[in-house]
Design a protein around this motif. Sequence first.
Motif, PDB file in Angstrom:
ATOM      1  N   PRO A 296      32.341  54.640  38.440  1.00 42.34           N
ATOM      2  CA  PRO A 296      33.069  54.937  39.688  1.00 42.34           C
ATOM      3  C   PRO A 296      34.344  54.114  39.793  1.00 42.34           C
ATOM      4  O   PRO A 296      34.524  53.110  39.092  1.00 42.34           O
ATOM      5  CB  PRO A 296      32.056  54.536  40.776  1.00 42.34           C
ATOM      6  CG  PRO A 296      31.183  53.523  40.125  1.00 42.34           C
ATOM      7  CD  PRO A 296      31.077  53.928  38.684  1.00 42.34           C
ATOM      8  N   ALA A 297      35.236  54.542  40.679  1.00 36.17           N
ATOM      9  CA  ALA A 297      36.483  53.813  40.907  1.00 36.17           C
ATOM     10  C   ALA A 297      36.172  52.427  41.463  1.00 36.17           C
ATOM     11  O   ALA A 297      35.285  52.265  42.307  1.00 36.17           O
ATOM     12  CB  ALA A 297      37.373  54.586  41.872  1.00 36.17           C
ATOM     13  N   ASN A 298      36.933  51.438  40.973  1.00 38.30           N
ATOM     14  CA  ASN A 298      36.682  50.062  41.407  1.00 38.30           C
ATOM     15  C   ASN A 298      37.985  49.270  41.435  1.00 38.30           C
ATOM     16  O   ASN A 298      38.113  48.238  40.779  1.00 38.30           O
ATOM     17  CB  ASN A 298      35.656  49.394  40.493  1.00 38.30           C
ATOM     18  CG  ASN A 298      35.221  48.037  41.001  1.00 38.30           C
ATOM     19  OD1 ASN A 298      35.217  47.795  42.203  1.00 38.30           O
ATOM     20  ND2 ASN A 298      34.859  47.149  40.088  1.00 38.30           N
ATOM     21  N   GLY A 299      38.946  49.786  42.158  1.00 38.59           N
ATOM     22  CA  GLY A 299      40.209  49.070  42.284  1.00 38.59           C
ATOM     23  C   GLY A 299      40.992  48.943  41.004  1.00 38.59           C
ATOM     24  O   GLY A 299      41.706  47.957  40.802  1.00 38.59           O
ATOM     25  N   GLY A 300      40.869  49.905  40.115  1.00 40.87           N
ATOM     26  CA  GLY A 300      41.615  49.880  38.865  1.00 40.87           C
ATOM     27  C   GLY A 300      40.804  49.465  37.661  1.00 40.87           C
ATOM     28  O   GLY A 300      41.278  49.587  36.532  1.00 40.87           O
ATOM     29  N   THR A 301      39.573  48.986  37.865  1.00 38.95           N
ATOM     30  CA  THR A 301      38.745  48.538  36.737  1.00 38.95           C
ATOM     31  C   THR A 301      37.568  49.471  36.475  1.00 38.95           C
ATOM     32  O   THR A 301      36.725  49.160  35.637  1.00 38.95           O
ATOM     33  CB  THR A 301      38.213  47.115  37.002  1.00 38.95           C
ATOM     34  OG1 THR A 301      37.399  47.125  38.185  1.00 38.95           O
ATOM     35  CG2 THR A 301      39.361  46.142  37.184  1.00 38.95           C
ATOM     36  N   ILE A 305      38.439  58.375  34.778  1.00 40.02           N
ATOM     37  CA  ILE A 305      38.521  59.634  35.526  1.00 40.02           C
ATOM     38  C   ILE A 305      38.518  59.365  37.021  1.00 40.02           C
ATOM     39  O   ILE A 305      39.367  59.869  37.769  1.00 40.02           O
ATOM     40  CB  ILE A 305      37.355  60.572  35.143  1.00 40.02           C
ATOM     41  CG1 ILE A 305      37.385  60.895  33.653  1.00 40.02           C
ATOM     42  CG2 ILE A 305      37.415  61.855  35.958  1.00 40.02           C
ATOM     43  CD1 ILE A 305      36.235  61.763  33.187  1.00 40.02           C
ATOM     44  N   ALA A 306      37.559  58.570  37.489  1.00 44.49           N
ATOM     45  CA  ALA A 306      37.467  58.271  38.924  1.00 44.49           C
ATOM     46  C   ALA A 306      38.676  57.482  39.402  1.00 44.49           C
ATOM     47  O   ALA A 306      39.156  57.689  40.529  1.00 44.49           O
ATOM     48  CB  ALA A 306      36.178  57.513  39.217  1.00 44.49           C
ATOM     49  N   GLU A 307      39.194  56.582  38.583  1.00 44.96           N
ATOM     50  CA  GLU A 307      40.356  55.797  38.991  1.00 44.96           C
ATOM     51  C   GLU A 307      41.585  56.691  39.160  1.00 44.96           C
ATOM     52  O   GLU A 307      42.361  56.534  40.108  1.00 44.96           O
ATOM     53  CB  GLU A 307      40.648  54.699  37.964  1.00 44.96           C
ATOM     54  CG  GLU A 307      39.625  53.577  37.929  1.00 44.96           C
ATOM     55  CD  GLU A 307      39.673  52.703  39.179  1.00 44.96           C
ATOM     56  OE1 GLU A 307      40.582  52.884  40.011  1.00 44.96           O
ATOM     57  OE2 GLU A 307      38.806  51.827  39.314  1.00 44.96           O
ATOM     58  N   THR A 308      41.769  57.631  38.243  1.00 43.23           N
ATOM     59  CA  THR A 308      42.903  58.551  38.360  1.00 43.23           C
ATOM     60  C   THR A 308      42.735  59.467  39.568  1.00 43.23           C
ATOM     61  O   THR A 308      43.706  59.761  40.280  1.00 43.23           O
ATOM     62  CB  THR A 308      43.051  59.387  37.080  1.00 43.23           C
ATOM     63  OG1 THR A 308      43.102  58.523  35.946  1.00 43.23           O
ATOM     64  CG2 THR A 308      44.314  60.226  37.124  1.00 43.23           C
ATOM     65  N   ALA A 309      41.499  59.916  39.831  1.00 42.67           N
ATOM     66  CA  ALA A 309      41.239  60.736  41.014  1.00 42.67           C
ATOM     67  C   ALA A 309      41.549  59.952  42.283  1.00 42.67           C
ATOM     68  O   ALA A 309      42.088  60.498  43.262  1.00 42.67           O
ATOM     69  CB  ALA A 309      39.785  61.204  41.017  1.00 42.67           C
TER      70      ALA A 309
END
Length: 475
Positions: A296-301, A305-309
């Motif tokens: 999952p997205a985590n502030g850039g780390t 895929i989730a970070e770009t979304a």
Amino acid sequence: MSTFSGLTTALSGLNAARTGLNVVGQNLTNVNTAGYTRQRADLASVGAPASGSLYSSGVKPGQGVAVSGIARLGDAFLDARVRTAFSSAGYTNVRANAVSDIQARMKEPGTDAVSGQLTSFWASWQAVSNTPGDAGPAATLLQGATTLAQSIGDGYRGLDTQWSQTRSQADMLAGEVNSTSAQVADLNDKIRSSAASGVPSSALIDQRNTLTARLSQLVGGTVRDLPDGGNEILLGGNVLVSGSQVNAVNVTGPTSMGAANVSGAGPVQLEWAKRPGMPVDLDGGQLAGTLSVLAPANGGTGGVIAETAAEYNRLAANLADQVNAVHTTAYTADGTPGGPFFSYTPGQAAATLAVVPKDVTGVAASASNVNGNDGSMADKISQLGIGPGSPDAQWTKTVLTTGTAARTALQQDVAAGTALTNAVTVQQSNASVDIDEENVNLLAYQHAYQAAARVMTAIDESLDVLINQTGRVGR
């Protein structure tokens, strides 16, 4: 020593040469067989018999040659090196493909990409500010804003689809791990049975090595040989395969990107089927790369895929908030206060971004409710694309970050692929069949067979003289 012992010695030479010819033939016929490891007949000299009595004397020759075994010319160290290279290449290849797909979906830079559409969007507001009473520029603005919102939404939905497809791929990879592990366990059982009965198992070991290499490509791990001829495969110190026993694995966690990004949702991870909740510690392989992409997205780390979304969501929310902040303080041509220009659902900004005005009468460009030809507010909106906090600057940073990540991932993939190629080349140089070498061996065994046959013929002729001609001297 019996005069007839020479026949036995010659016969041992015939048998040894025949076995050598058979092994060479096996090698030559499998020259194009994938995973085949060449074999060699190991020959050993048969010593002279023990003395039969205390008074035995005289020089005693050996009793010929014996085939001590058929060796499989593999190298455990080189095999381990190939498995390590497969593990690294599998991991980097998955990540490189994921980032490359994201970059290809962005289509940056380009007039049809989000950056180009943002530029056109601000230019349309400038055109409205220049001719605030003209319906043409306002219609162009609405059309461009709708296209921009659709592009942002399509980009996000494309990532959502990519995440779901990658999640399904993780399930398929886990299923392949289980099926391949079961085949390795079955071969372990057959190899142990062959070793116990004294039957050569080189072909079975070749098949097992091919499967363990595929497992390394899937999940990495460590392979250890067991004394009984079987082996065991460890993942993070835990047993995946040991002899004929298999511990199955399965992928658990969210099945959609939206669910994965919900606060408190567990990660997508590989677990032991018999120990729910206990993750499998992976050190490489395609499955490890796939799970890292699904994070999952985590502030850039987090996962790429989730970070770009998340960046698409940030862009949509930032764009809507900045435009709405000005548009809600402006007035339309008939003096009506302007409402929000964009609408979206919090937390799902990219997928729900939409243009509120349905026609040109809803476009607010004036700072005064009595002067419909004032385009100062439209001009103010057109300037929102300039500055460090603008949607354009944010998106440019996202594109550059993605491009850098893609370049790094591709470089790592190329390096891992090169290392794999080198490892396989070294392994094959040791284990694969060399036609020239086997042809030389073929001639050597052929001449050895002919020589042993000639010895047998000579002894036979000598015995014929001894048996049938002795005592006929002088007749």
